[in-house]
Motif scaffolding. Structure first.
Motif, short mmCIF file in Angstrom:
data_model
loop_
_atom_site.label_atom_id
_atom_site.label_comp_id
_atom_site.label_asym_id
_atom_site.label_seq_id
_atom_site.Cartn_x
_atom_site.Cartn_y
_atom_site.Cartn_z
N GLY A 88 54.21 44.55 66.27
CA GLY A 88 54.13 43.54 67.32
C GLY A 88 54.55 42.15 66.86
O GLY A 88 54.83 41.29 67.69
N TYR A 89 54.60 41.95 65.56
CA TYR A 89 55.02 40.65 65.02
C TYR A 89 56.49 40.64 64.59
O TYR A 89 56.97 39.62 64.10
N SER A 90 57.18 41.74 64.76
CA SER A 90 58.57 41.83 64.28
C SER A 90 59.48 40.79 64.92
O SER A 90 60.29 40.16 64.23
N ALA A 91 59.38 40.60 66.23
CA ALA A 91 60.26 39.63 66.91
C ALA A 91 59.96 38.21 66.44
O ALA A 91 60.89 37.42 66.23
N LEU A 92 58.68 37.89 66.27
CA LEU A 92 58.33 36.56 65.78
C LEU A 92 58.85 36.35 64.36
O LEU A 92 59.43 35.30 64.06
N ALA A 93 58.69 37.35 63.51
CA ALA A 93 59.19 37.23 62.14
C ALA A 93 60.70 37.06 62.12
O ALA A 93 61.23 36.23 61.36
N ALA A 94 61.41 37.80 62.95
CA ALA A 94 62.87 37.68 63.02
C ALA A 94 63.28 36.28 63.49
O ALA A 94 64.22 35.69 62.96
N ALA A 95 62.56 35.75 64.47
CA ALA A 95 62.87 34.42 64.97
C ALA A 95 62.64 33.36 63.90
O ALA A 95 63.48 32.46 63.70
N VAL A 96 61.52 33.45 63.20
CA VAL A 96 61.21 32.50 62.12
C VAL A 96 62.26 32.62 61.02
O VAL A 96 62.76 31.61 60.50
N ASP A 98 65.29 33.54 61.31
CA ASP A 98 66.56 32.99 61.80
C ASP A 98 66.51 31.49 62.00
O ASP A 98 67.51 30.89 62.43
N GLY A 99 65.36 30.88 61.74
CA GLY A 99 65.24 29.43 61.88
C GLY A 99 65.03 28.95 63.31
O GLY A 99 65.18 27.76 63.60
N LEU A 100 64.71 29.85 64.21
CA LEU A 100 64.46 29.46 65.59
C LEU A 100 63.10 28.76 65.68
O LEU A 100 62.17 29.13 64.95
N PRO A 101 62.99 27.78 66.53
CA PRO A 101 61.72 27.04 66.60
C PRO A 101 60.60 27.90 67.18
O PRO A 101 60.70 28.40 68.30
N ARG A 102 59.58 28.10 66.40
CA ARG A 102 58.39 28.84 66.83
C ARG A 102 57.18 28.10 66.27
O ARG A 102 57.21 27.61 65.15
N THR A 103 56.13 28.03 67.05
CA THR A 103 54.91 27.37 66.61
C THR A 103 53.97 28.40 66.02
O THR A 103 53.54 29.33 66.70
N ILE A 104 53.67 28.21 64.75
CA ILE A 104 52.71 29.07 64.06
C ILE A 104 51.67 28.13 63.45
O ILE A 104 51.99 27.31 62.59
#
Length: 134
Positions: A88-96, A98-104
């Motif tokens: 369930g965290y795969s998409a978030l990990a891929a985005a991070v 790739d340098g896409l802005p995500r708030t963690i």
């Protein structure tokens, strides 16, 4: 050594298992040391992914999804809940990655790192090659 471990270790698989387990430890250490929550999350995710791959049968992939979390659920069904949770965290990990802005948040990264530590404990119980979780 039980039959499950013998199956994983046969055919030269032990070298691959130890290498993946070592990489899991490396990424866990990086996660622990990371000040940035996104980096802490990503390194923890990588640790979990390498630990999961150490549990998978060596050799050519069988039919079906090649994703490590799908393979873990198929090959080691008793760890299916872990596979679902981390998958369930795969998409978030891929985005991070790739340098896409995500708030963690710090809290989310710390909780995730804690969960990864528990998962690595489970992997160590099966393989006996990882160190204690931090």
């Amino acid at each position: 050594m039980d039959s499950w471990n013998r199956q994983r270790m046969s055919g030269g698989g032990a070298v691959g298992i130890l290498g993946r387990a070592s990489r899991a430890e490396l990424h866990r250490g990086r996660a622990i040391a990371a000040a940035d929550p996104a980096e802490r999350f990503l390194e923890a995710y990588r640790a979990a992914r390498y630990a999961a791959s150490a549990l998978l049968a060596p050799g050519p992939r069988r039919r079906g999804p090649a994703d490590v979390w799908h393979r873990l659920a198929a090959e080691v069904p008793e760890l299916g809940q872990w596979a679902t949770a981390f998958g369930g965290y795969s998409a978030l990990a891929a985005a991070v990655e790739d340098g896409l802005p995500r708030t963690i948040s710090d809290h989310m990264a710390d909780d995730f790192l804690w969960a990864v530590g528990r998962f690595l404990d489970v992997v160590d119980e099966r393989l006996g090659v990882l160190g204690p979780a931090a």
